[in-house]
Motif scaffolding. Sequence first.
Motif, mmCIF file in Angstrom:
data_model
loop_
_atom_site.group_PDB
_atom_site.id
_atom_site.type_symbol
_atom_site.label_atom_id
_atom_site.label_comp_id
_atom_site.label_asym_id
_atom_site.label_seq_id
_atom_site.Cartn_x
_atom_site.Cartn_y
_atom_site.Cartn_z
ATOM 1 N N ILE A 12 18.619 -41.311 45.701
ATOM 2 C CA ILE A 12 17.593 -41.742 46.661
ATOM 3 C C ILE A 12 16.200 -41.487 46.107
ATOM 4 O O ILE A 12 15.310 -42.344 46.207
ATOM 5 N N HIS A 38 19.499 -45.909 55.928
ATOM 6 C CA HIS A 38 18.205 -46.278 56.492
ATOM 7 C C HIS A 38 17.386 -47.107 55.502
ATOM 8 O O HIS A 38 16.736 -48.090 55.880
ATOM 9 N N PHE A 39 17.430 -46.728 54.227
ATOM 10 C CA PHE A 39 16.676 -47.453 53.203
ATOM 11 C C PHE A 39 17.471 -48.622 52.617
ATOM 12 O O PHE A 39 17.087 -49.162 51.568
ATOM 13 N N GLU A 40 18.567 -48.994 53.284
ATOM 14 C CA GLU A 40 19.394 -50.142 52.903
ATOM 15 C C GLU A 40 19.931 -50.011 51.481
ATOM 16 O O GLU A 40 20.024 -50.978 50.727
ATOM 17 N N GLU A 74 6.787 -43.421 50.453
ATOM 18 C CA GLU A 74 7.555 -43.962 51.572
ATOM 19 C C GLU A 74 8.602 -42.958 52.048
ATOM 20 O O GLU A 74 8.817 -42.777 53.258
ATOM 21 N N LEU A 75 9.253 -42.308 51.088
ATOM 22 C CA LEU A 75 10.274 -41.320 51.430
ATOM 23 C C LEU A 75 9.669 -40.117 52.155
ATOM 24 O O LEU A 75 10.218 -39.628 53.151
ATOM 25 N N ILE A 91 13.812 -44.887 45.791
ATOM 26 C CA ILE A 91 12.837 -45.103 46.862
ATOM 27 C C ILE A 91 11.467 -44.556 46.440
ATOM 28 O O ILE A 91 11.384 -43.468 45.847
ATOM 29 N N TYR A 115 8.844 -41.061 55.726
ATOM 30 C CA TYR A 115 10.063 -41.137 56.544
ATOM 31 C C TYR A 115 10.547 -39.743 56.934
ATOM 32 O O TYR A 115 10.858 -39.485 58.104
#
Length: 513
Positions: free
Chosen positions: A462, A130-132, A470-471, A466, A474
């Motif tokens: 992760i 999802h976070f590329e 933001e995490l 990230i 999400y």
Amino acid sequence: MSKFISGTNRNQLPLFASSIDQAIAQDNQVRLIDLFVDSLKLPDFGFDFQFVENGRPAYHPSDLLKLFIYGYLNRMRSSRALEKECARNIELMWLIKGLAPDHNTIANFRKDNPKAIARVFRATVKMAAHFELIGGSLVAGDSTKLRAQNSKKNNFNPAKIERHIAYIDARLEEYNTALAKEDADEVEKEKILKKVKKHSFQKQKYIEYQKIIDTTGVTQISTSDPDSRQIMTRNNISEVAYTVQTTVDALHNIPIDFKVTNENDSKAMGGMLRRTKAILGHNDFTAIYDKGYHTGSEFQYANRLGIDVLVAIPGVSAHAPDIAFDVEHFKYNKDNDTYICPANQTLNSNANWYNKTNGKSITKMKHYKTNACMSCTFFNKCTKNKKGRLIERSQYADLIYENKVRIENNYEVYRRRQAIVEHPYGVIKRQWDFYYIMTKKTIKHASADVGLIFTAYNLKRIFNLIDQNELKQYLKTVALFFVVIKPLFKAFYGSFIVLPIQFLFYKKKLIVI
């Protein structure tokens, strides 16, 4: 006046009482663990939610999962260590709300949920996608050996069993001779009879082991952890261990798949590639492996899957008397199925295929030779075979050659292999000291331990890559979707609305696992 900083009086009540939540900083990693587990729909993962009404209530799987993820991220795997931390670690008190499960409850949760834990690992891969953080164009595969809870002393193969039986037979013969000489000494006779009984019992045990090997086809018996095997780890050093196959994406060194086995690497590549294709949802990627995976049948498997592989080429197993006449210097002509040797002679085949056995596998081979060998001036430099030089060509030779060409054309890509695939192993084994399997008995339990290791590793990556805000946003959104919105929409509108909304959570690729 004291020259030192003084603490507060333990018996003094605080003027303003603070909650345990205020003691945990907002940027503490433990808050991310809490949100991650809450974002998972655990009943769909296979955790057991069916408990009997009578008796003491069970612990919720989410609380035990949070406990384990926190433990593995902080280099604690022992159920007894985690039990202690529940009573003294303020972060854990916050995370599992003051619960204090005993070590048996903790250990049984890990032991009983290997498949569900594997799905939790896959959830970390989906979140990375999802976070590329998953490139999906270049992956590297390799294995590492993790020691099992089984000593070498408690591992047996046919040769070792035979040595033990021979040793016992020699001792029994000595005891029988001694018994014949000690007729008058009853005390000494009693001691010898006890030794005879002990060795006879041991001999019967080894005979039973040999029967199991003969009837089941297994090559080894491990008495403490029956699925573990004695395998080479490094520099001719062997350990009773498990082999953990992994596939690591090159973009951020994130493992996207793992599999715990008790076999070597030679037959592992094809199966891992098939799983990788299913995970990524396509076969438009390149996979890099070391020379331990250089097996003809595995190249054929990769070719059927339509996946390009770069597998290191192993050294020549046997040299000619003069290395200028090694088989690599013989040129194959595909048009007429012949070889041209360095002396410019043509080696022909009779077009027959011969079976060549290597362990349990059988490879079809063609033989190439020429009568010119017997009068060749380079005979002694080329071969020690009195009948002349014989070249073998396997049924997979074309695929092996194609791999060689790919390696030559993409050598700089191949050189990245170690940096990609060794990164997780460096963290797991050197930083975290997880060089052994924590669980006992069976590969299924070992898979649960390894699943938690890679789950913790992926979450660590992760969390580091990230932005935390933001995490958090999400994870809160996913939790709200799966807990509240999805059931509501599904009840009223069906999957034709739910699926498009779900797709939004995986904006680059919807990884299928």
